[in-house]
Each structure stands twice: as C-alpha cells, then as structure tokens.
Motif scaffolding. Structure first.
Motif, short mmCIF file in Angstrom:
data_model
loop_
_atom_site.label_atom_id
_atom_site.label_comp_id
_atom_site.label_asym_id
_atom_site.label_seq_id
_atom_site.Cartn_x
_atom_site.Cartn_y
_atom_site.Cartn_z
N MET A 83 -5.99 -3.63 6.74
CA MET A 83 -6.36 -2.34 7.31
C MET A 83 -6.99 -1.49 6.21
N PRO A 84 -7.88 -0.56 6.57
CA PRO A 84 -8.45 0.32 5.54
C PRO A 84 -7.36 1.19 4.94
N TRP A 85 -7.42 1.34 3.61
CA TRP A 85 -6.43 2.17 2.92
C TRP A 85 -7.03 2.61 1.60
N PRO A 86 -6.75 3.86 1.19
CA PRO A 86 -5.96 4.91 1.84
C PRO A 86 -6.81 5.70 2.84
N ALA A 130 0.80 -1.22 0.00
CA ALA A 130 0.00 0.00 0.00
C ALA A 130 0.84 1.28 0.00
N PRO A 131 1.92 1.39 0.79
CA PRO A 131 2.69 2.64 0.77
C PRO A 131 3.27 2.99 -0.59
N LEU A 132 3.39 2.00 -1.48
CA LEU A 132 3.98 2.24 -2.80
C LEU A 132 2.93 2.56 -3.86
N SER A 145 -8.40 -1.60 -0.11
CA SER A 145 -7.65 -2.75 0.40
C SER A 145 -8.59 -3.94 0.57
N VAL A 146 -8.05 -5.14 0.30
CA VAL A 146 -8.85 -6.36 0.30
C VAL A 146 -8.08 -7.45 1.04
N LEU A 147 -8.76 -8.16 1.94
CA LEU A 147 -8.18 -9.33 2.59
C LEU A 147 -8.36 -10.52 1.67
N VAL A 192 -7.07 0.66 -8.54
CA VAL A 192 -5.97 0.30 -7.65
C VAL A 192 -6.51 -0.59 -6.55
N VAL A 193 -5.84 -1.73 -6.33
CA VAL A 193 -6.27 -2.68 -5.30
C VAL A 193 -5.06 -3.09 -4.48
N ALA A 194 -5.18 -3.00 -3.15
CA ALA A 194 -4.12 -3.44 -2.24
C ALA A 194 -4.54 -4.76 -1.62
N LEU A 195 -3.96 -5.86 -2.09
CA LEU A 195 -4.27 -7.19 -1.58
C LEU A 195 -3.42 -7.47 -0.33
N MET A 196 -4.07 -7.84 0.75
CA MET A 196 -3.37 -8.13 2.00
C MET A 196 -3.68 -9.56 2.42
N PRO A 197 -2.65 -10.41 2.60
CA PRO A 197 -2.89 -11.83 2.89
C PRO A 197 -3.51 -12.04 4.28
N GLY A 198 -4.31 -13.10 4.38
CA GLY A 198 -5.00 -13.41 5.62
C GLY A 198 -4.11 -13.49 6.85
#
Length: 255
Positions: A72-75, A48-50, A82-84, A61-67
């Motif tokens: 966390m909500p972003w931005p 996400a920071p990038l 952001s998606v889990l 734009v999608v920020a995938l975050m692994p389980g």
C-alpha cells in the motif's frame, strides 16, 4: 502465511485496538532507537507504523512489503517510500542498511531462514535490527482478532537461538502488550495502567509481543603471513664459519 495488507492497514490505522498496539510497540522502539539521523532505515513485513518517527531525520526510509502480503502507498500525504518485494530478494545492495525493523515478516514467512539471511546481507557492519514477533506465552498469539494471532509465535529462547544461528548478536530484549487483545472499552481505558504494571512484573517476557534487538558484528579480516613481527630475523649465513686456507698454500703472489 502472510496477512493481507488491507487487513493490516485496517487494524493498525482504523481500529482502537490496533492504534493502541501501534502506540505501545512504537514507543518501545523509539526508546531503543531515539533517532536515526543520516542513516538508512528499512522495515520488512508490515513495519510501516513503526517507521514514521524516522522519516524526518533519516537519510532514507524504505518500507519493504512482501509479495504474498501486498503493498500500500505509505506514508499518507507524503512521497511514497513503500516497495513490493520478494521475501528472499530485497532491493538493496549488500551492507547498506543501518537500522532494520521486522514486524509481521518473520513469523508469517514460509521460509524464515531466507528472511534472516536477507537481514544479514543488507545490514552494514555494526548495523542494528529489531524483531517484533508474537509471544508464545502471551494472550495476543491466542486470539485471531489481531495480526499477532497468525503465523508462528515464539518464546524468547526460541527467537534468540534462531537469531544467533544466523550470527546476530542479541543486544536487548523486551516484552510489551500486557493489555488483553479485547475491543471492550474497559480494557482500552486500562491499557496504559496495564502496560506500566506489566513492565514491573517479576517474570520476564510475559506480554503479548516480544521485541529483540540484535547487531551485526563482523570480525576484522586477518592479514596474510605472520601475525607478529620477528624480533630477531634469521640471517641466511648465520653460524657458517669463514673458509680456512688449505695447508701448503702460500699467501704470496707467484713470481
């Protein structure tokens, strides 16, 4: 083993060392990808920071975050993107991503092969991906004060070999974070000088982080049948002579 999303957030957004690292890595990424107008941009891990420079012009734009890491909500202050997700099952159809960024997603995964297979699946033909991983030879992988001190560090040759095994074409490589992973004020003041100096050093990939850009190249499908037109088609009856009348037979009509 993935780090907790809260620890990652606190490092990159609430510490001077983390903000300095974010600035350097993001600057290197935007030098590679100045824009993404009308494109689909995705990140996996804690990328996400990038991704912020592409929020305005990218189609999506999608920020995938692994389980195991958490989400966390972003931005902040904007609609959440952001998606889990599962490491081996990303919520994308095949070939829909134009640009993909992985940070704290490959070296911390228990199944990097499956992660790279998902990268290949979601990227479209000609799509680009950037992998940000800790450098085995750098100082940052040897300190647990930063997220780059966790997971498997890579040498440049190891990372390139692993990417080629999954059919990626290596386009560019670089190394950043030549500043030491220290919170002392003296090193923070010298950070820009050390980064400039590090890029001019005679040896390659000596920074704390390796950045490798790859592309997905797909061969054109082969047409069935002959690959070339037959210049002189073979006639079925070619070479067969005309029938010769038998001896004693007359060509005249019977009376």
């Amino acid at each position: 083993m993935h780090l907790d999303v809260i620890d990652l957030r606190n490092f990159y957004y609430r510490s001077a060392l983390g903000r300095a690292a974010q600035k350097v890595i993001r600057g290197e990424l935007t030098a590679m990808w100045p824009e993404a107008k009308g494109q689909t941009v995705a990140g996996f891990g804690f990328a996400a920071p990038l991704l912020r420079p592409y929020l305005e012009d990218a189609r999506r734009v999608v920020a995938l975050m692994p389980g195991p890491q958490g989400v966390m909500p972003w931005p902040a202050g904007q609609p959440n993107v952001s998606v889990l997700c599962e490491e081996m099952m990303w919520p994308f159809e095949n070939g829909v991503v134009d640009k993909l960024v992985l940070m704290h997603g490959l070296e911390t995964s228990e199944n990097p092969t499956a992660v790279l297979e998902e990268c290949w699946r979601v990227l479209g033909p000609g799509g680009r991906a950037v992998f940000v991983v800790p450098n085995r030879a750098g100082l940052w992988s040897r300190s647990d004060k930063t997220p780059f001190g966790y997971g498997r560090p890579y040498s440049l040759s190891q990372l390139e070999a692993q990417l080629r095994q999954h059919n990626f074409v290596v386009e560019r490589t670089s190394s950043v974070l030549y500043q030491p992973p220290s919170k002392k004020r003296i090193w923070r003041k010298l950070a820009n000088v050390l980064e400039d100096l590090g890029h001019k050093l005679p040896f390659i990939a000596s920074g704390g982080v390796l950045i490798v850009e790859v592309s997905k190249q797909v061969s054109a499908p082969r047409r069935p049948g002959l690959g070339e037109a037959v210049k002189r088609p073979l006639k079925i009856l070619e070479g067969v002579g005309r029938p010769v009348p038998e001896a004693g037979l007359s060509n005249s009509r019977p009376t």
